[in-house]
Design a protein around this motif. Structure first.
Motif, PDB file in Angstrom:
ATOM      1  N   ASP A   1      17.650   2.331  29.359  1.00  0.00           N
ATOM      2  CA  ASP A   1      17.963   0.949  29.012  1.00  0.00           C
ATOM      3  C   ASP A   1      18.777   0.329  30.144  1.00  0.00           C
TER       4      ASP A   1
ATOM      5  N   LEU B   1      10.755  -4.368  23.934  1.00  0.00           N
ATOM      6  CA  LEU B   1      11.272  -3.979  22.626  1.00  0.00           C
ATOM      7  C   LEU B   1      11.596  -2.487  22.603  1.00  0.00           C
ATOM      8  N   LYS B   2      12.788  -2.158  22.121  1.00  0.00           N
ATOM      9  CA  LYS B   2      13.213  -0.755  22.063  1.00  0.00           C
ATOM     10  C   LYS B   2      12.261   0.086  21.227  1.00  0.00           C
ATOM     11  N   GLU B   3      11.824  -0.451  20.102  1.00  0.00           N
ATOM     12  CA  GLU B   3      10.935   0.295  19.217  1.00  0.00           C
ATOM     13  C   GLU B   3       9.625   0.646  19.914  1.00  0.00           C
ATOM     14  N   ALA B   4       9.073  -0.283  20.688  1.00  0.00           N
ATOM     15  CA  ALA B   4       7.825  -0.027  21.414  1.00  0.00           C
ATOM     16  C   ALA B   4       8.026   1.048  22.478  1.00  0.00           C
TER      17      ALA B   4
ATOM     18  N   LEU C   1      10.319   3.477  22.505  1.00  0.00           N
ATOM     19  CA  LEU C   1      10.505   4.764  21.848  1.00  0.00           C
ATOM     20  C   LEU C   1       9.188   5.290  21.272  1.00  0.00           C
ATOM     21  N   ASN C   2       8.386   4.400  20.756  1.00  0.00           N
ATOM     22  CA  ASN C   2       7.076   4.789  20.240  1.00  0.00           C
ATOM     23  C   ASN C   2       6.211   5.363  21.372  1.00  0.00           C
ATOM     24  N   TYR C   3       6.235   4.727  22.526  1.00  0.00           N
ATOM     25  CA  TYR C   3       5.452   5.196  23.676  1.00  0.00           C
ATOM     26  C   TYR C   3       5.855   6.612  24.097  1.00  0.00           C
TER      27      TYR C   3
ATOM     28  N   THR D   1       7.326   8.925  22.457  1.00  0.00           N
ATOM     29  CA  THR D   1       7.202   9.966  21.435  1.00  0.00           C
ATOM     30  C   THR D   1       5.759  10.259  21.052  1.00  0.00           C
TER      31      THR D   1
END
Length: 103
Positions: free
Chosen positions: A36, A93-96, A98-100, A102
């Protein structure tokens, strides 16, 4: 790696170096990195140092996501990816991100 609170480029280099040393301690290429850099700007000289350090760690990285790169930082990251061979992808986006890393 979280650089959002760093105001010193020396601290950024130190933190990045320590992170890369941990990555290099792995013998396989299974490391997934989330970084980040929201609100962080560095000089070109600092970016050159970070590229040299990061290039060594690329062999151990499977996926890498970065959050918060805007404006000139995007251009600097493109140079970083080209020079280091990084598997880095940028996200808003943080969620995107982290999804990538993982998946």
């Amino acid at each position: 790696m979280d650089f959002t609170r760093y105001t010193s480029e020396d601290l950024i280099i130190k933190h990045y170096t320590e992170g890369c040393e941990m990555i290099l301690s792995r013998t396989d290429n299974s490391v997934r990195v989330f970084t980040d850099i929201t609100g962080v700007m560095v000089k070109m000289d600092t970016m050159r140092i970070l590229r040299k350090i990061g290039k060594k760690a690329q062999r151990s990285i499977k996926k890498s996501a970065i959050l918060g790169a805007v404006g000139l930082a995007i251009l600097m990251l493109k140079f970083y990816v080209r020079y280091s061979g990084s598997k880095l992808k940028t996200f808003n986006l943080k969620e995107a991100a982290l999804n990538y890393i993982t998946q």
